[in-house]
Every structure is written in C-alpha cells, then in structure tokens.
Design an enzyme around this catalytic site. Sequence first.
Site, mmCIF file in Angstrom:
data_model
loop_
_atom_site.group_PDB
_atom_site.id
_atom_site.type_symbol
_atom_site.label_atom_id
_atom_site.label_comp_id
_atom_site.label_asym_id
_atom_site.label_seq_id
_atom_site.Cartn_x
_atom_site.Cartn_y
_atom_site.Cartn_z
ATOM 1 C CG HIS A 62 29.483 41.514 35.385
ATOM 2 N ND1 HIS A 62 30.728 40.726 36.068
ATOM 3 C CD2 HIS A 62 28.758 41.975 36.595
ATOM 4 C CE1 HIS A 62 30.648 40.880 37.344
ATOM 5 N NE2 HIS A 62 29.385 41.580 37.764
ATOM 6 C CG HIS A 64 27.624 44.798 38.527
ATOM 7 N ND1 HIS A 64 27.103 43.494 38.981
ATOM 8 C CD2 HIS A 64 26.381 45.306 38.088
ATOM 9 C CE1 HIS A 64 25.740 43.508 38.995
ATOM 10 N NE2 HIS A 64 25.195 44.451 38.299
ATOM 11 C CG ASP A 66 31.703 44.784 42.398
ATOM 12 O OD1 ASP A 66 30.875 45.041 41.466
ATOM 13 O OD2 ASP A 66 31.612 43.729 42.814
ATOM 14 C CG HIS A 67 33.277 42.895 38.578
ATOM 15 N ND1 HIS A 67 33.660 41.566 38.572
ATOM 16 C CD2 HIS A 67 32.202 42.964 39.469
ATOM 17 C CE1 HIS A 67 33.049 40.838 39.735
ATOM 18 N NE2 HIS A 67 32.221 41.546 40.254
ATOM 19 C CG HIS A 120 25.707 38.631 38.327
ATOM 20 N ND1 HIS A 120 25.454 38.899 39.680
ATOM 21 C CD2 HIS A 120 26.632 39.627 38.090
ATOM 22 C CE1 HIS A 120 25.877 39.861 40.199
ATOM 23 N NE2 HIS A 120 26.674 40.343 39.311
ATOM 24 C CG ASP A 137 30.101 39.261 40.429
ATOM 25 O OD1 ASP A 137 31.293 38.623 40.644
ATOM 26 O OD2 ASP A 137 29.564 40.485 40.619
ATOM 27 C CG HIS A 175 32.452 38.859 44.686
ATOM 28 N ND1 HIS A 175 32.610 40.215 45.556
ATOM 29 C CD2 HIS A 175 32.078 39.121 43.717
ATOM 30 C CE1 HIS A 175 31.972 41.156 44.755
ATOM 31 N NE2 HIS A 175 31.664 40.422 43.684
HETATM 32 ZN ZN LIG Z 1 28.249 41.651 39.358
#
Ligand SMILES: [Zn+2]
Length: 264
Positions: A62, A64, A66-67, A120, A137, A175
Amino acid sequence: MSINETKLGVRPVRAFADNYIWLIEAPANPRKAVVVDPGEAAPVLAELHRNGQSLAAILLTHHHADHIGGVAGLLSEAAVPVFGPDDARIPNLTRKVGEGDAVDLADLQLHFQTLFVPGHTLSHIAFFGHGALSCGDTLFSAGCGRLFEGTAMQMSASLRRLSALPPETRVYAGHEYTAANLKFALQVDAGNRAASDYRDRVSALRASDLPSLPSTIELENRVNPFLRCDDAAIRAAAAAHSGTNLPDPASVFAELRTWKDGFR
Ligand SMILES: [Zn+2]
C-alpha cells in the site's frame, strides 16, 4: 516438492520505530532477495550487503510512506521490477497488480498470488505464496490496521479472506504491534487462554528484543479478536461496550475497531 511448497527464507529488516521490512530469499538463488514494503532504503541495503545478496524485486502492499519511502533509493542502486497496487500515490511501479494477478518471478522460483484487501487503505493488496502471507497493514498479529480510508465492512471482508487461508500460513505483517494488540485482545476476550499464553511468549521474545512475527493464520484465528467477530464472548463484550445490539459480525468488527482506536 512443487515450487509453491518451497519454504521461504524470510527475515525482517527493522525500520523506523516498529516497522518490519521483509526480505525474501530466492529459492533459485540465495544470493538474490525480494523486499516487501521498503519504507527505508539504507537498512535494506545494509542487510543485503551483510549477506552478500543483491535485490531482485520490490513488492508493495500500500501507498503509506513507511512502506514505500525506500523504493527510489533502492532503485538508484539497482533497476529491479516493482510490483504494487494500481494507485497514483505509488511512484516507480513497473507492474500494477490486483485481485487474481500473479507475481511470477520464474527465474527466482518465486510465485505469489495477489489478494485485494481494502480497509486500511482503499487500494491495499497482500501477497500470498509458498505458505507465506505478506499483508502490510491489513492483518497484524492479534490485531488489524486502522481504517484510514476504507469502511469497517470492507476491512471485515478482507480479514475474513485472510482468516480462511491455510492455517499453517505464516503471517508477515508490517509492524511489531503484537504486545499492545494482545493487551486489547485480552480486554475483549479475557478468558482466551491461547491469547494469554501467547502474551507470555511474546513478552519473553520482546524482552530479548526478538520479533514476535511471523505469526500463523491458525494462531490468529485463535487469538485475534478481529478474526473472531462471530465468537459469543467477543460479541457480548462488543455489544456491552457499544451499549447496543450488534446483529452481525461486521457490526461487531466495527465496534471493536472503534473501541481499539481509543484503547490505551
Ligand atoms: Zn499503512
């Protein structure tokens, strides 16, 4: 043994406060690895270097930061294919994949199915193959992702699909949230012995600074309240918390998600 039964060598690369970037070793060539959700490039490059490996492909679940934040940095070192969902917020994709698509890396003997699992985010996907699930996530151990874009109905349907994967499937989530998730799980489902035993195992692992992941679908189906919305004790706890009757598993899910959002 067929390709899809080959057990993968998968290891975590830590990033930010609690992200795991997963490195999958190619069965055909242990000097090549595929990376899932590289939020940062530097720790991935360091881990590859330490193991004498080179990067062969990037898989993204996805959009985001942080990915995906490390993708450009990794591509500046090696031009490799980048697989991810069709979403304008994800730059550098070389192949857009969605429900029913395969990620076939035949030269590496790697093959994954793509599952569309919105909730998400609206374009979130997961990769399943070789008995391993990379779920970003969407599913966490003993929990699930927040509903940033999708509805409770979408997320609940996505989780039901993951819950129905073979029980021995290893779950590589994005995570390290397991300990906090289990605190909530045991608030909702206090009599769940599998969850309290798991809490003790996770607490020992974390005390030694070891990852709690991967989990398995079998374990998640026993301990994760978000996969157990049809369980009588969980339905009762969610109904008591909401003060209303919750007629179906999707409304139990919605109540649990709201409850967890405010849980400390
Ligand atoms: Zn995420």
